[in-house]
Scaffold this motif. Structure first.
Motif, PDB file in Angstrom:
ATOM      1  N   ILE A 144       5.742  -6.018   8.433  1.00 58.56           N
ATOM      2  CA  ILE A 144       7.043  -5.736   7.806  1.00 58.56           C
ATOM      3  C   ILE A 144       7.114  -6.181   6.172  1.00 58.56           C
ATOM      4  O   ILE A 144       6.904  -6.868   5.743  1.00 58.56           O
ATOM      5  N   SER A 146       9.347  -5.114   2.679  1.00 64.61           N
ATOM      6  CA  SER A 146      10.773  -4.856   2.106  1.00 64.61           C
ATOM      7  C   SER A 146      10.538  -3.628   1.363  1.00 64.61           C
ATOM      8  O   SER A 146       9.626  -3.208   0.746  1.00 64.61           O
ATOM      9  N   ASP A 239      11.466  -2.630   5.902  1.00 64.41           N
ATOM     10  CA  ASP A 239      12.873  -3.382   6.149  1.00 64.41           C
ATOM     11  C   ASP A 239      13.874  -3.518   4.935  1.00 64.41           C
ATOM     12  O   ASP A 239      13.174  -3.576   3.719  1.00 64.41           O
ATOM     13  N   GLN A 242      13.796  -9.825   4.686  1.00 61.97           N
ATOM     14  CA  GLN A 242      13.479 -10.577   5.719  1.00 61.97           C
ATOM     15  C   GLN A 242      14.129 -11.757   5.575  1.00 61.97           C
ATOM     16  O   GLN A 242      14.551 -12.550   4.526  1.00 61.97           O
ATOM     17  N   HIS A 244      15.428 -15.733   6.764  1.00 62.01           N
ATOM     18  CA  HIS A 244      14.378 -16.885   7.100  1.00 62.01           C
ATOM     19  C   HIS A 244      15.490 -18.139   7.439  1.00 62.01           C
ATOM     20  O   HIS A 244      16.594 -18.052   6.581  1.00 62.01           O
ATOM     21  N   GLY A 515      10.232 -10.074  -0.342  1.00 59.84           N
ATOM     22  CA  GLY A 515       8.928 -10.242   0.125  1.00 59.84           C
ATOM     23  C   GLY A 515       7.927  -9.489  -0.848  1.00 59.84           C
ATOM     24  O   GLY A 515       6.891  -9.177  -0.652  1.00 59.84           O
TER      25      GLY A 515
END
Length: 516
Positions: A144, A146, A239, A242, A244, A515
């Motif tokens: 994945i 960004s 994406d 991400q 968290h 990311g």
């Protein structure tokens, strides 16, 4: 070949001894070596003969090829038996077609009614010369990524054969938008020639521009006779960001024994005064978590304590400010780690059994020096510190010159050249502590961060770097709070001193990262 065979049979040095009243089988030649052939281009063809050197008719069965692959062939030989009269022979063709860089062996077995030797063998040997295409990796998942970020993978093409490998074309099939890109760098477009044992590589980058799965196939065409075309695959998922999530339970009150080791050499007067004048910033953050502490000061010249500050000491910031002004009459060859060792190994000073040292406490040693440690190599002390406290309960810190070559500090328009704090830095790095710059413009902020870090109840680090600050959400026992600040330098959030969560409260931090 048969004419050679017949000529040999007629020579005086080739004797065919006939068995009295019996058949006798022979094969000629007994070994055939096809040599080296270019795979995909050359085919080897040879003959062998089955001879009856006896005095009766010889009956043979269809020759049988025994091989681990299909490189050798007897051609179209019917399954039957043959009769060879005395002194006569029967010839067969055998071929060799290599397919890659390889060495091959096999044998042909001929069964007969020879009473003494019912079968004979003809062994076969051959070698294929060819380039061999090897590509790594055959598949790659970028994971994945960004949007706007990038990741890259290096594709390596190697020639595992013994002839030049020609990469005739490299093409790509990729879904739209084209987010997976081939990059040849300074190399020209194919064809490329790779000599045996050599390799070349190029990059395949993934820079997503939208959300969703992206896929690419790269087709490599070459002169490898066995693998003229090879497809490798890449994929990734774009994406927006991400997310968290981290969860903590506020710890109990910290129990700390803190030993300051202050450089007392001639160059430290200004920095001792700076530390003393701003030590209140340290205590503001340190005392906010109400730690249970012992605190004292030694120098880089002597291991003796300058008194002990505890929870019961009134105005501890004034007491410590006085203590850190240790003077500048000490040795010019600073040995801070050695002095810490001497103090903490002596039960009369600060070691186990002393008033300062508590078995249940974490031990913090803070070195403050404008030069490197001139004592024994730092690593020689790790066995002592390891035995002094269990893992995680001895943590050194340092205020020193920046790695790797020091820094320049400016105070009241004066410039100070500060050496790299070698030895101190290494010890801090080994035990997972933190170092602070002697040349920092704002010592107050540094000391406040140090105080909050030591009490370890106001500051919480984020596990992933470069968060999107606007996405950070902090809750305490399920209630959103904004009484905190984010420090990008340490990648952590610190609660305001008047809003530090109480023991046992649950702290949750949610945030997103790009990311990249």
């Amino acid at each position: 070949m048969l004419w050679i065979l017949l000529a040999l049979l007629g020579c005086s040095d080739i004797a065919l001894t006939a068995k009295p009243d019996a058949q006798n089988i022979m094969a000629f030649p007994e070994h055939i070596n096809f040599g080296h052939l270019t795979s995909g281009e050359e085919t080897g063809m040879e003959e062998f003969a089955v001879i009856n050197s006896g005095q009766r008719a010889l009956t043979i069965q269809t020759p049988q090829l025994v091989s681990g692959d299909d490189r050798f062939s007897l051609g179209d030989v019917p399954e039957q038996s043959w009769v060879i009269e005395p002194g006569e022979h029967l010839a067969f063709d055998v071929s060799y077609i290599p397919q890659t860089f390889e060495s091959n062996g096999a044998y042909i077995e001929i069964a007969s009614n020879d009473p003494d030797e019912p079968s004979v063998r003809v062994s076969l040997e051959g070698y294929g010369d060819a380039p061999v295409l090897s590509v790594t990796p055959l598949e790659f998942d970028y994971g994945i990524i960004s949007i706007g970020c990038d990741n890259e993978e290096r594709v390596t093409i190697r020639n595992e054969g013994n002839m030049p490998l020609v990469i005739e074309n490299v093409s790509q099939i990729v879904n739209n938008p084209v987010d997976i890109l081939m990059e040849f760098g300074s190399m020209p477009s194919p064809p490329w020639v790779i000599e045996p044992g050599n390799e070349l590589d190029f990059l395949v980058s993934y820079i997503p521009t939208d959300v969703g799965w992206d896929r690419s196939e790269i087709i490599i065409e070459s002169n490898d006779p066995m693998l003229p075309e090879l497809t490798i695959e890449q994929g990734g998922d774009g994406d927006v960001e991400q997310w968290h999530y981290q969860r903590y339970s506020q710890s109990a009150v910290s129990v700390l024994d803190i030993l300051w080791v202050i450089d007392d050499s001639g160059s430290m007067m200004t920095y001792q005064s700076l530390l003393a004048n701003q030590i209140n910033y340290f205590f503001q953050a340190f005392l906010a978590s109400a730690p249970d502490y012992n605190m004292s000061v030694i120098t880089t010249t002597t291991p003796y304590l300058h008194g002990i500050i505890t929870n019961g000491t009134p105005t501890p910031e004034i007491a410590l400010a006085s203590m850190v002004n240790v003077g500048i009459m000490g040795a010019g060859m600073e040995k801070g780690i050695e002095m810490a060792f001497q103090a903490l190994s002596n039960p009369v000073i600060a070691g186990p059994g002393s008033q300062f040292f508590r078995d249940e406490a974490s031990l913090i040693v803070i070195f403050v020096s404008d030069e490197k440690d001139w004592g024994a190599p730092w690593v020689t002390y790790t066995q002592f510190f390891d035995g002094l406290k269990e893992v995680g309960k001895f943590i050194p810190y340092a205020v020193i010159g920046d790695p790797p070559s020091g820094c320049q500090g400016i105070i009241n328009n004066r410039t100070f050249n500060i050496q790299f704090g070698a030895g101190y830095w290494d010890l801090v790095d080994y035990y997972g502590g933190q170092w602070y710059s002697m040349c920092a413009v704002d010592w107050g902020t540094q000391l406040q961060n140090l105080g909050a870090t030591l009490s370890n109840r106001a500051t919480y680090g984020l596990d992933f770097p470069d968060p999107i600050e606007d996405t950070i959400v902090v809750t305490v026992n399920g209630q959103v709070t904004t009484k905190w600040t984010y420090d990008s330098g340490t990648n952590s959030i610190t609660f305001d001193l008047s809003h530090i969560p109480s023991e046992g409260q649950t702290i949750e931090i949610e945030y997103a990262v790009w990311g990249c």
